[in-house]
Design a protein around this motif. Structure first.
Motif, short mmCIF file in Angstrom:
data_model
loop_
_atom_site.label_atom_id
_atom_site.label_comp_id
_atom_site.label_asym_id
_atom_site.label_seq_id
_atom_site.Cartn_x
_atom_site.Cartn_y
_atom_site.Cartn_z
N VAL A 170 -8.33 -11.25 -5.65
CA VAL A 170 -6.91 -11.63 -5.58
C VAL A 170 -6.15 -10.43 -6.24
CG1 VAL A 170 -5.23 -13.10 -7.18
CG2 VAL A 170 -7.27 -14.01 -6.22
N LEU A 171 -6.92 -9.76 -7.27
CA LEU A 171 -5.91 -8.61 -7.71
C LEU A 171 -5.75 -7.26 -6.65
CD1 LEU A 171 -4.85 -6.77 -10.23
CD2 LEU A 171 -7.13 -6.06 -10.43
N MET A 172 -6.93 -7.23 -5.89
CA MET A 172 -6.86 -6.09 -4.94
C MET A 172 -5.96 -6.56 -3.80
SD MET A 172 -10.90 -5.15 -5.08
CE MET A 172 -10.69 -3.74 -3.75
N VAL A 173 -5.96 -7.73 -3.30
CA VAL A 173 -5.06 -8.14 -2.23
C VAL A 173 -3.53 -8.05 -2.57
CG1 VAL A 173 -4.48 -10.02 -0.97
CG2 VAL A 173 -6.81 -9.62 -1.13
N VAL A 174 -3.44 -8.49 -3.77
CA VAL A 174 -2.02 -8.10 -4.26
C VAL A 174 -1.59 -7.03 -4.33
CG1 VAL A 174 -0.57 -8.92 -6.24
CG2 VAL A 174 -1.84 -10.70 -5.36
N SER A 175 -2.30 -5.89 -5.01
CA SER A 175 -1.94 -4.69 -5.39
C SER A 175 -1.93 -3.71 -4.02
CB SER A 175 -2.68 -4.14 -6.53
OG SER A 175 -3.93 -4.01 -5.93
N LEU A 176 -3.07 -3.90 -3.28
CA LEU A 176 -3.10 -3.28 -2.17
C LEU A 176 -2.27 -3.51 -0.95
CD1 LEU A 176 -6.91 -2.06 -2.22
CD2 LEU A 176 -5.02 -0.79 -3.18
N GLY A 178 0.05 -5.63 -1.09
CA GLY A 178 1.55 -5.80 -1.18
C GLY A 178 2.05 -4.22 -1.14
N SER A 179 1.53 -2.88 -1.61
CA SER A 179 1.89 -1.73 -1.56
C SER A 179 1.96 -1.32 -0.04
CB SER A 179 0.91 -1.06 -2.41
OG SER A 179 1.03 -1.27 -3.74
N ALA A 180 1.11 -1.86 0.82
CA ALA A 180 0.93 -1.52 2.23
C ALA A 180 1.98 -1.84 3.11
CB ALA A 180 -0.52 -1.89 2.81
N ILE A 181 2.29 -3.23 2.84
CA ILE A 181 3.66 -3.93 3.43
C ILE A 181 4.91 -3.08 2.96
CG2 ILE A 181 4.80 -6.05 3.55
CD1 ILE A 181 2.37 -7.67 3.22
N TRP A 182 4.97 -2.86 1.49
CA TRP A 182 5.93 -2.12 1.17
C TRP A 182 6.45 -1.11 1.73
CZ3 TRP A 182 9.89 -3.51 -2.09
CH2 TRP A 182 10.66 -2.36 -2.71
N ALA A 263 -4.98 -2.12 4.47
CA ALA A 263 -4.31 -1.67 3.51
C ALA A 263 -4.40 -0.47 2.93
CB ALA A 263 -4.04 -2.87 2.37
N VAL A 264 -5.55 -0.03 2.23
CA VAL A 264 -5.81 1.36 1.84
C VAL A 264 -5.67 2.28 2.93
CG1 VAL A 264 -7.67 2.43 0.91
CG2 VAL A 264 -7.25 0.08 0.15
N TRP A 265 -6.13 2.00 4.02
CA TRP A 265 -5.95 3.10 5.03
C TRP A 265 -4.29 3.34 5.44
CZ3 TRP A 265 -10.26 3.67 8.85
CH2 TRP A 265 -9.82 4.68 9.86
N THR A 266 -3.71 2.44 5.43
CA THR A 266 -2.23 2.37 5.56
C THR A 266 -1.66 3.19 4.63
OG1 THR A 266 -2.11 0.41 6.80
CG2 THR A 266 -0.04 1.09 5.91
N LEU A 267 -1.97 2.88 3.14
CA LEU A 267 -1.37 3.65 2.28
C LEU A 267 -1.77 5.32 2.25
CD1 LEU A 267 -2.30 1.27 -0.64
CD2 LEU A 267 0.25 1.99 0.28
N GLY A 268 -2.79 5.65 2.46
CA GLY A 268 -3.26 7.10 2.78
C GLY A 268 -2.47 7.60 3.94
N ALA A 269 -2.13 6.78 5.14
CA ALA A 269 -1.83 7.35 6.20
C ALA A 269 -0.24 7.57 5.93
CB ALA A 269 -2.02 6.60 7.47
N GLU A 270 0.67 6.73 5.46
CA GLU A 270 1.98 6.65 5.37
C GLU A 270 2.24 7.33 4.25
OE1 GLU A 270 3.88 5.52 7.60
OE2 GLU A 270 2.22 4.39 8.83
N THR A 292 4.22 4.96 -4.54
CA THR A 292 5.01 3.63 -3.96
C THR A 292 5.65 2.84 -5.21
OG1 THR A 292 3.30 3.76 -2.36
CG2 THR A 292 4.51 1.69 -2.61
N LEU A 293 4.59 2.58 -6.30
CA LEU A 293 5.16 1.51 -7.38
C LEU A 293 5.40 2.21 -8.64
CD1 LEU A 293 2.64 -1.25 -6.38
CD2 LEU A 293 5.15 -1.08 -5.40
N GLY A 294 5.37 3.65 -8.59
CA GLY A 294 5.50 4.07 -10.03
C GLY A 294 4.17 3.97 -10.90
N MET A 295 4.25 4.17 -12.33
CA MET A 295 3.33 4.14 -13.05
C MET A 295 2.40 2.66 -13.03
SD MET A 295 3.07 4.52 -17.22
CE MET A 295 3.98 6.03 -17.11
N LEU A 296 3.00 1.58 -12.75
CA LEU A 296 2.57 0.34 -12.52
C LEU A 296 1.40 0.34 -11.48
CD1 LEU A 296 2.09 -2.74 -13.20
CD2 LEU A 296 4.08 -3.01 -11.51
N GLY A 297 1.87 1.04 -10.33
CA GLY A 297 0.99 1.29 -9.09
C GLY A 297 -0.18 1.99 -9.66
N GLY A 298 -0.34 2.98 -10.41
CA GLY A 298 -1.32 3.81 -10.96
C GLY A 298 -2.21 2.85 -11.63
N ILE A 299 -1.76 2.04 -12.47
CA ILE A 299 -2.48 1.19 -13.15
C ILE A 299 -3.24 0.16 -12.30
CG2 ILE A 299 -2.54 -0.66 -14.99
CD1 ILE A 299 -0.25 1.08 -16.48
#
Length: 435
Positions: A170-176, A178-182, A263-270, A292-299
């Protein structure tokens, strides 16, 4: 000529689970596939997918598709043997029928692989904790991870592992996701990367084809595929009546892999690829979400890395330790009789923890290779074992005296032949690259 298997008393099994009859019951029953798939999904995928996107954009998307198809085929065939063979034996015991020392070979290989898997997993978890706390060193936190893993494994915690991993999912789906869609995936580029089969120039000091084999190794796997039957037997799945549940369980896990990998691939590519940024460390990977999400994203990313690495150390310690002792008991039946084939009661099982959990901490020392480099190299070399696994599996699952009506159909053999051909070609390229 097949080798007769000496009859031994079977270990005590978990009571059989009820077979679901509704969508809700299926969803509740899912578990071993999620545990197994998220152990596959661990650090190997996080590294290879983010590096793929950052270094090559969407150009190597075809490698992920091939790898996922191969893995689903291979693991389903392995599971079919475990559930339907007339002797109710493990796949390792099945390999004994082909050559009496084949289980021992696979057992030793799996133990060595487990050590190197843990090498980058323990280091990745240590680096994540160092970032989250900003206290101590990677080696200090990696040592704490090892101690925690040993305590959990010794106490036998399958149900706890399953519940924890569902939370990690759940944590990975929400964070990764969500960020890829963003950031917005480039759908035409994804489609092109899936069908073009292009091989771009080397980036980041790793040969592109070696990296593709690492990608296939991380997703298609090798000896780790043999762990899955041990996990669903913990749930009480034994017999052909569980085939449908097993396939849906694995399919659900693979769908989760596709979503998170993309999602992870998209973040790297975009995020990283347009800026010409490469990935050499965990902090470079975390930069994807930080941008993408600032410090919260890194955490969130480091929590994901910590969860992925830590639970994979536990699952591999349980799985590979059991597989190795099964190989010993199969190769040396007298020892199996002595311990009634109850793997965790054999002192050798505790010795496997030394190899798979404790000793890998040395790779967290400052002079050792980095987390990303270790991950890519280990995943590339594990593909070398796939031909032996696949060829032996094809021989076993075509024997009607073992599987009866569940022996392979023609299309299953065609898919396995394609898998064998690809793995032989990949192995040849890996070895020729070494030379």
């Amino acid at each position: 000529m097949s080798i007769p298997v000496q009859k031994v008393r079977k270990p005590e099994q978990q009571p059989l689970s009820s077979i679901p009859s509704s969508f809700r019951e299926y969803m509740i029953s899912f578990g071993p596939g999620i545990v197994m798939v998220l152990s596959w999904l661990g650090a190997g995928d996080l590294v290879d997918m983010s590096v793929s996107g950052a270094h090559y954009g969407y150009n190597l998307m075809w490698g992920m598709i091939i790898a996922l198809v191969l893995r689903y085929i291979l693991v389903n065939v392995i599971s079919k043997y475990a559930l339907t063979n007339v002797h109710e034996e493990t796949i390792i015991q099945g390999y004994y029928r082909l050559y009496k020392y084949l289980p021992l070979f696979f057992g030793i290989a799996s133990l060595l692989l487990a050590h190197f898997y843990a090498a980058y997993l323990v280091k990745g978890a240590g680096e994540a904790l160092l970032y989250l706390t900003n206290i101590g060193t990677t080696f200090m936190w990696s040592s704490i991870v090892v101690i925690a893993a040993i305590l959990l494994v010794i106490n036998g915690i399958y149900n706890f592992v399953e519940i924890t991993i569902k939370g990690v999912l759940v944590l990975m789906v929400v964070s990764l996701v969500g960020s890829a869609i963003w950031v917005g995936p480039d759908l035409p580029a994804i489609a092109k990367g899936t069908i073009a089969f292009s091989v771009p120039k080397n980036v980041g000091g790793v040969d592109t084809l070696v990296f593709v084999f690492s990608l296939i190794g991380a997703v298609a796997g090798s000896m780790s595929n043999l762990i899955y039957p041990y996990l669903f037997k913990e749930k009480g799945w034994q017999g052909p009546q569980y085939l449908k549940l097993q396939r849906y369980d694995l399919l659900f896990g693979v769908v989760m892999i596709i979503i998170i990998d993309l999602a992870v691939w998209t973040l790297g590519a975009e995020i990283l690829y347009p800026k010409g940024l490469t990935i050499e460390s965990v902090s470079d990977m975390a930069q994807m979400l930080t941008l993408t999400l600032g410090m919260l994203g890194g955490i969130l990313f480091y929590l994901g890395v910590l969860g992925a690495c830590f639970k994979t150390v536990i699952v591999y310690a349980l799985g590979f330790g059991t597989l190795f002792v099964d190989a010993i008991h199969t190769t040396f039946p007298e020892r199996g009789k002595k311990y009634n084939r109850e793997y965790t009661k054999d002192p050798i099982y505790k010795l496997t923890l030394l190899v798979t959990v404790v000793l890998p901490v040395i790779w967290a020392l400052p002079s050792m290779p980095g987390f990303v480099y270790l991950t890519i190299i280990v995943n590339a070399f594990q593909i070398v074992l796939l031909p032996a696994v696949a060829i032996g599996l094809m021989v076993l699952t075509n024997r009607k005296e073992l599987l009866g009506q569940f022996a392979n159909k023609w299309w299953e053999n065609v898919l396995l032949l394609l898998l064998i051909g690809l793995t032989l070609w990949s192995t040849w390229h890996i070895l020729s690259t070494l030379v």
